[in-house]
Design an enzyme around this catalytic site. Structure first.
Site, PDB file in Angstrom:
ATOM      1  N   SER A  39       9.163  -5.429   4.905  1.00 39.45           N
ATOM      2  CA  SER A  39       9.493  -3.830   6.088  1.00 39.45           C
ATOM      3  C   SER A  39      10.006  -3.969   6.649  1.00 39.45           C
ATOM      4  O   SER A  39      10.801  -5.081   7.050  1.00 39.45           O
ATOM      5  CB  SER A  39       7.903  -4.683   6.187  1.00 39.45           C
TER       6      SER A  39
ATOM      7  N   SER B 152      10.127  -2.138   9.306  1.00 38.57           N
ATOM      8  CA  SER B 152       9.393  -2.282  10.576  1.00 38.57           C
ATOM      9  C   SER B 152       9.911  -3.032  12.182  1.00 38.57           C
ATOM     10  O   SER B 152      10.542  -2.739  13.146  1.00 38.57           O
ATOM     11  CB  SER B 152       7.728  -2.160  10.283  1.00 38.57           C
TER      12      SER B 152
ATOM     13  N   LYS C  30      -6.132  -2.102   6.132  1.00 42.47           N
ATOM     14  CA  LYS C  30      -6.048  -0.888   7.308  1.00 42.47           C
ATOM     15  C   LYS C  30      -7.491  -0.560   7.203  1.00 42.47           C
ATOM     16  O   LYS C  30      -8.089  -0.224   8.271  1.00 42.47           O
ATOM     17  CB  LYS C  30      -5.382   0.159   6.349  1.00 42.47           C
TER      18      LYS C  30
ATOM     19  N   ASP D  65      -0.860   7.203  10.353  1.00 35.33           N
ATOM     20  CA  ASP D  65       0.011   8.101   8.612  1.00 35.33           C
ATOM     21  C   ASP D  65      -0.107   9.563   9.274  1.00 35.33           C
ATOM     22  O   ASP D  65       1.194  10.268   8.521  1.00 35.33           O
ATOM     23  CB  ASP D  65      -0.758   7.362   8.023  1.00 35.33           C
TER      24      ASP D  65
ATOM     25  N   GLY E 226      -5.829   6.418  -0.147  1.00 33.62           N
ATOM     26  CA  GLY E 226      -4.603   6.555   1.531  1.00 33.62           C
ATOM     27  C   GLY E 226      -3.977   7.433   1.917  1.00 33.62           C
ATOM     28  O   GLY E 226      -4.355   7.694   2.868  1.00 33.62           O
TER      29      GLY E 226
ATOM     30  N   ASP F 284     -10.518  10.341 -11.261  1.00 35.92           N
ATOM     31  CA  ASP F 284     -10.761   8.674 -11.744  1.00 35.92           C
ATOM     32  C   ASP F 284     -11.601   7.790 -10.139  1.00 35.92           C
ATOM     33  O   ASP F 284     -12.312   8.885  -9.139  1.00 35.92           O
ATOM     34  CB  ASP F 284      -9.526   7.986 -11.322  1.00 35.92           C
TER      35      ASP F 284
ATOM     36  N   MET G 120       6.589   7.703  -8.387  1.00 36.10           N
ATOM     37  CA  MET G 120       6.930   6.340  -8.497  1.00 36.10           C
ATOM     38  C   MET G 120       7.021   4.973  -9.340  1.00 36.10           C
ATOM     39  O   MET G 120       6.135   6.205 -10.110  1.00 36.10           O
ATOM     40  CB  MET G 120       6.403   5.917  -6.408  1.00 36.10           C
TER      41      MET G 120
ATOM     42  N   TYR H 123       8.032   8.123  -1.368  1.00 38.13           N
ATOM     43  CA  TYR H 123       9.450   7.777  -0.780  1.00 38.13           C
ATOM     44  C   TYR H 123      10.658   6.361  -1.332  1.00 38.13           C
ATOM     45  O   TYR H 123      11.811   6.053  -0.747  1.00 38.13           O
ATOM     46  CB  TYR H 123       9.462   7.322   0.795  1.00 38.13           C
TER      47      TYR H 123
ATOM     48  N   GLY I 228       8.972  12.124   1.442  1.00 36.73           N
ATOM     49  CA  GLY I 228       8.514  10.642   2.470  1.00 36.73           C
ATOM     50  C   GLY I 228       8.944  10.018   2.694  1.00 36.73           C
ATOM     51  O   GLY I 228       8.030   9.597   3.886  1.00 36.73           O
TER      52      GLY I 228
HETATM   53  P1  NAD Z   1      -3.433   5.244  -3.381  1.00 40.70           P
HETATM   54  O1  NAD Z   1      -3.460   3.866  -4.139  1.00 40.70           O
HETATM   55  O2  NAD Z   1      -4.660   4.722  -2.255  1.00 40.70           O
HETATM   56  O3  NAD Z   1      -3.976   6.385  -3.842  1.00 40.70           O
HETATM   57  C1  NAD Z   1      -3.307   6.955  -4.328  1.00 40.70           C
HETATM   58  C2  NAD Z   1      -3.986   8.032  -5.418  1.00 40.70           C
HETATM   59  O4  NAD Z   1      -2.807   8.591  -6.344  1.00 40.70           O
HETATM   60  C3  NAD Z   1      -5.057   8.568  -5.864  1.00 40.70           C
HETATM   61  O5  NAD Z   1      -5.818   9.884  -5.345  1.00 40.70           O
HETATM   62  C4  NAD Z   1      -4.833   8.583  -7.886  1.00 40.70           C
HETATM   63  O6  NAD Z   1      -6.067   9.237  -8.013  1.00 40.70           O
HETATM   64  C5  NAD Z   1      -3.736   9.474  -7.770  1.00 40.70           C
HETATM   65  N1  NAD Z   1      -2.703   8.832  -8.908  1.00 40.70           N
HETATM   66  C6  NAD Z   1      -2.428   7.494  -9.432  1.00 40.70           C
HETATM   67  N2  NAD Z   1      -2.081   7.694 -10.462  1.00 40.70           N
HETATM   68  C7  NAD Z   1      -2.324   9.335 -11.053  1.00 40.70           C
HETATM   69  C8  NAD Z   1      -1.490  10.234 -12.166  1.00 40.70           C
HETATM   70  N3  NAD Z   1      -1.272  10.019 -12.814  1.00 40.70           N
HETATM   71  N4  NAD Z   1      -2.121  11.590 -11.890  1.00 40.70           N
HETATM   72  C9  NAD Z   1      -2.135  11.912 -10.261  1.00 40.70           C
HETATM   73  N5  NAD Z   1      -2.889  11.704  -9.515  1.00 40.70           N
HETATM   74  C10 NAD Z   1      -2.841   9.662  -9.951  1.00 40.70           C
HETATM   75  O7  NAD Z   1      -2.192   5.148  -2.965  1.00 40.70           O
HETATM   76  P2  NAD Z   1      -1.284   5.771  -1.532  1.00 40.70           P
HETATM   77  O8  NAD Z   1      -1.810   5.114  -0.661  1.00 40.70           O
HETATM   78  O9  NAD Z   1      -2.491   6.729  -1.081  1.00 40.70           O
HETATM   79  O10 NAD Z   1       0.037   5.745  -1.540  1.00 40.70           O
HETATM   80  C11 NAD Z   1       0.235   7.339  -2.474  1.00 40.70           C
HETATM   81  C12 NAD Z   1       1.807   6.960  -2.776  1.00 40.70           C
HETATM   82  O11 NAD Z   1       2.095   7.099  -1.477  1.00 40.70           O
HETATM   83  C13 NAD Z   1       2.816   5.999  -3.723  1.00 40.70           C
HETATM   84  O12 NAD Z   1       3.679   6.048  -3.677  1.00 40.70           O
HETATM   85  C14 NAD Z   1       3.045   5.498  -1.118  1.00 40.70           C
HETATM   86  O13 NAD Z   1       3.850   4.357  -1.447  1.00 40.70           O
HETATM   87  C15 NAD Z   1       3.389   6.487  -0.454  1.00 40.70           C
HETATM   88  N6  NAD Z   1       3.047   6.234   0.709  1.00 40.70           N
HETATM   89  C16 NAD Z   1       4.075   7.042   1.657  1.00 40.70           C
HETATM   90  C17 NAD Z   1       3.317   6.898   2.777  1.00 40.70           C
HETATM   91  C18 NAD Z   1       4.867   7.677   4.145  1.00 40.70           C
HETATM   92  O14 NAD Z   1       5.061   6.493   5.059  1.00 40.70           O
HETATM   93  N7  NAD Z   1       5.745   8.342   3.172  1.00 40.70           N
HETATM   94  C19 NAD Z   1       2.247   5.800   3.506  1.00 40.70           C
HETATM   95  C20 NAD Z   1       1.362   5.963   2.384  1.00 40.70           C
HETATM   96  C21 NAD Z   1       1.754   5.614   1.004  1.00 40.70           C
END
Ligand code: NAD
Length: 288
Positions: free
Chosen positions: A20, A22, A71, A107, A134, A158, A209, A235, A256
């Site tokens: 992290s 942070s 969380k 967030d 999330g 899903d 990603m 990001y 991001g």
């Molecule tokens: P999560 O596991 O809670 O949710 C993942 C989402 O992606 C779900 O809606 C799922 O259906 C979808 N998904 C996965 N594979 C897919 C595909 N092939 N096609 C379509 N949809 C698909 O994950 P999260 O915590 O919401 O994180 C998602 C992304 O956001 C990650 O890359 C994470 O690093 C990033 N993130 C960034 C920040 C930020 O501050 N920029 C904060 C939180 C999360």
């Protein structure tokens, strides 16, 4: 700053936390503003969340951030929740107010502020968002609370899909001024029809990603109108394929990394009542 018997503790809990940024970001900011605080990171598993809360309460920590996987468990450990944290169903920032632990979620607000910093104000606008995990839930609910006019959610069918259905119900119940609809991400015809009349498209899925870093949800590049703002929560990499395609087409971007920076700025404000030296922090910790 030197640590003394008066120094107040802030920290991050979750697992893993070793990577992290942070602690560096907050300690730098405390130092710059002459605040007698120190920020550490503690590896805490989900089932240890309640114990961690009890320990931090006992030590009189000024506040703490919470990352995955704690969380959601954190919701039940707070004495009070902000509206956003309650509706999102997750806490990422806790502030100790005279012994009461108040849970917030910065967030979504981080995403809103990142948009504003890029010159895009969400008030009254239409957003199309892909995803229902999330990040998507935090953005959808906070954007509605912060004045978004209309929201079209596209989600893969899903196990996250039920989150999207719950988000729609919550927005309809608590923010009736924001029109909200939900579609299957596989419905490409509807996907491109909705994007054609949206002000902003946000990717809040994991697409972009690793191992999906060669992929973008917008395959038809004619969807990138010049007046469409394109935002990505991913990001790592900093410039996803979605953002690179949008940039090439002349669209304004909200990356991001900007959401990550601004959620920290919001948490800092909750802890201290002060503004983080955001430009310095961006330069030092968030530039490539
Ligand atoms: P999560 O596991 O809670 O949710 C993942 C989402 O992606 C779900 O809606 C799922 O259906 C979808 N998904 C996965 N594979 C897919 C595909 N092939 N096609 C379509 N949809 C698909 O994950 P999260 O915590 O919401 O994180 C998602 C992304 O956001 C990650 O890359 C994470 O690093 C990033 N993130 C960034 C920040 C930020 O501050 N920029 C904060 C939180 C999360």
């Amino acid at each position: 700053m030197e640590i003394s018997g008066h120094t107040q503790l802030l920290c991050l809990i979750g697992s893993p936390v070793g990577h992290s940024g942070s602690p560096a970001m907050y300690n730098y900011s405390f130092d710059r503003l002459g605040l007698d605080y120190a920020y550490l990171a503690f590896d805490v598993k989900e089932e240890e969340t309640a114990d961690a809360f009890q320990a931090l309460r006992l030590f009189g920590a000024k506040g703490f951030n919470i990352t995955m996987p704690c969380k959601t468990a954190a919701l039940r450990c707070c004495d009070e929740l902000s509206t956003a944290a309650r509706l999102i169903g997750a806490v990422n920032t806790v502030v100790n107010e005279g012994g009461r632990l108040i849970g917030h979620n910065t967030d979504g607000l981080g995403w809103v502020r990142g948009c504003r910093a890029s010159g895009f104000d969400i008030s009254g606008k239409k957003m199309m968002i892909a995803g229902s995990g999330g990040a998507a839930t935090a953005i959808a609910i906070t954007a509605a609370l912060e004045g978004l006019g209309e929201l079209a959610i596209f989600a893969q069918r899903d196990h996250f899909f039920a989150n999207a259905e719950a988000t729609v119900e919550k927005i309809r119940g608590h923010v009736p001024g924001c029109k909200v609809s939900l579609y299957d991400l596989a419905d490409k015809e509807r996907f491109y029809a909705e994007i054609s009349n949206s002000d902003i498209f946000t990717n809040a899925t994991r697409v972009g990603m690793k191992p999906m870093d060669e992929m973008s949800l917008i395959e038809d590049k004619s969807a990138f109108r010049k007046d469409l703002v394109v935002s990505d929560v991913v990001y790592n990499p900093r410039t996803t394929k979605l953002l690179a395609d949008a940039q090439a087409a002349g669209c304004r971007n909200v990356p991001g990394i900007s959401m990550l920076l601004w959620q920290g700025v919001e948490a800092f404000r909750l802890y201290t009542g002060l503004d983080m030296p955001v430009e310095e922090v961006r330069e030092k910790y968030f530039s490539e």
